[in-house]
Design an enzyme around this catalytic site. Structure first.
Site, PDB file in Angstrom:
ATOM      1  N   CYS A 100       0.826  -1.199   0.000  1.00 57.68           N
ATOM      2  CA  CYS A 100       0.000   0.000   0.000  1.00 57.68           C
ATOM      3  C   CYS A 100       0.874   1.270   0.000  1.00 57.68           C
ATOM      4  O   CYS A 100       1.535   1.552  -0.989  1.00 57.68           O
ATOM      5  CB  CYS A 100      -0.973  -0.060   1.172  1.00 57.68           C
ATOM      6  SG  CYS A 100      -2.392   1.022   0.964  1.00 57.68           S
TER       7      CYS A 100
ATOM      8  N   HIS B 194      -3.426  -5.826   1.045  1.00 55.52           N
ATOM      9  CA  HIS B 194      -2.745  -6.042   2.325  1.00 55.52           C
ATOM     10  C   HIS B 194      -2.660  -7.525   2.682  1.00 55.52           C
ATOM     11  O   HIS B 194      -3.594  -8.052   3.302  1.00 55.52           O
ATOM     12  CB  HIS B 194      -3.508  -5.311   3.436  1.00 55.52           C
ATOM     13  CG  HIS B 194      -3.378  -3.836   3.376  1.00 55.52           C
ATOM     14  ND1 HIS B 194      -2.424  -3.140   4.093  1.00 55.52           N
ATOM     15  CD2 HIS B 194      -4.064  -2.902   2.681  1.00 55.52           C
ATOM     16  CE1 HIS B 194      -2.536  -1.842   3.851  1.00 55.52           C
ATOM     17  NE2 HIS B 194      -3.525  -1.672   2.992  1.00 55.52           N
TER      18      HIS B 194
ATOM     19  N   GLU C 203      -0.923  -8.828   4.995  1.00 54.82           N
ATOM     20  CA  GLU C 203      -0.821  -8.991   6.456  1.00 54.82           C
ATOM     21  C   GLU C 203      -2.189  -9.015   7.129  1.00 54.82           C
ATOM     22  O   GLU C 203      -2.303  -9.430   8.276  1.00 54.82           O
ATOM     23  CB  GLU C 203       0.069  -7.881   7.051  1.00 54.82           C
ATOM     24  CG  GLU C 203      -0.589  -6.528   7.267  1.00 54.82           C
ATOM     25  CD  GLU C 203      -0.711  -5.687   6.003  1.00 54.82           C
ATOM     26  OE1 GLU C 203      -0.480  -6.229   4.904  1.00 54.82           O
ATOM     27  OE2 GLU C 203      -1.049  -4.492   6.114  1.00 54.82           O
TER      28      GLU C 203
END
Lengths: 218, 85
Positions: free
Chosen positions: A86, A194, A196
């Site tokens: 990002c 994302h 994560e």
């Protein structure tokens, strides 16, 4: 095997990355303050999402001059792996480690959603556990994720097989549905989604695990 | 050494979509502005800089514009030197 997670003023996904890499995957991880220049002993570096330096001027434009990033250029040249997520992807383009630029979403909305993506290159280790055309679901959360570059650059990215993942239903107007690209060598990956935030079934999926595992694959 | 005043105008390249400009254009039409055919949003940055002469000041501000204020992948810039008020 240790990875470093850069913390800029305004980063807000640094702890999420730590939770995913060390907590979910058991990869020893440590935070790197943006003013430090010491990357010794690290196998990979993550530039996390957020709003580094308030996104002033342009996303990633000021972060590019952080001391930690001058060391990062050497680190990449020596083959170290770097993942920009990002805002981290935006920083990598400003830094010139990846081509192109991330611009305002075509409909101006900040998009917070979980979107289907397609693996479009298996050339690098980041997606070695996927098959070409595999689909994955990952969260996105950005206002400026529309990948933009000139015709020559897009041709080069396509010819080099450097477009790692594409959106199935392009949410932001990115050229050629681009959601993530790698450099020619393959050790740098920048992506708007994302990974994560997709490392535990409890939070909605585990499709990001394999990408983060690749931080330490050899 | 003298002090110089410059204004740098940064705009998106003509080939790059400007969604904020498009949205503002649609609001301008709702406002009743007639004949509006184009609206693109850029930014303007004012600097003051000490240098031995105008040429030196220009050199510094050009480096600043090219390497920090504008991203040449998506933006154009131009520079004007202004008199002090």
């Amino acid at each position: 095997m240790t990875i470093g997670i850069v913390v800029f003023p305004g980063s807000n996904c640094d702890r999420d990355v730590f939770w995913a890499t060390e907590g979910c995957l058991g990869i020893p991880s440590r935070f790197l303050w943006h003013e430090s220049t010491d990357l010794d002993g690290l196998d990979a570096v993550v530039l996390p999402g957020g709003f580094s330096y308030g996104d002033y001027l342009r996303c990633g434009a000021i972060a590019r001059f952080a001391p930690v990033l001058s060391s990062l250029l050497d680190f990449v040249n020596k083959g170290g792996k770097v993942l920009g997520i990002c805002n981290g992807f935006q920083i990598l383009t400003e830094l010139g480690l990846l081509p192109g630029a991330l611009t305002r979403n075509h409909k101006l909305h900040f998009i917070c959603d979980t979107v289907p993506l397609i693996v479009s290159s298996k050339r690098t280790e980041w997606f070695e556990n996927y098959k070409f055309g595999d689909k994955l679901l990952l969260p996105i959360a950005h206002g400026e994720g529309r990948f933009q570059c000139d015709e020559e650059t897009i041709k080069r990215l396509e010819d080099q097989d450097s477009i790692a993942i594409r959106y199935c239903n392009n949410p932001n107007g990115s050229i050629n549905d681009i959601a993530g690209i790698t450099n020619e060598k393959g050790n740098v990956l920048g992506m708007m989604p994302h990974p994560e935030r997709a490392c535990d079934e409890l939070v909605g999926g585990i499709d990001g695990k394999s990408i983060l595992k690749a931080l330490i694959s050899t | 050494m003298s002090n110089f005043r410059a204004r740098i105008n940064v705009s998106l390249r003509p080939s790059v979509l400007d969604p904020a400009g498009e949205a503002t254009k649609s609001a301008a039409i709702k406002l009743g502005i007639k004949g509006l055919t184009k609206l693109r949003i850029g930014k303007s940055i004012d600097v003051e800089i000490d240098a031995n002469n105008l040429e030196e000041a220009k050199q510094e501000v050009e480096i600043l514009s090219e390497r920090l204020l504008a991203n040449p992948v998506i933006e154009d810039w131009n520079l004007e030197f202004l008199p002090f008020d």
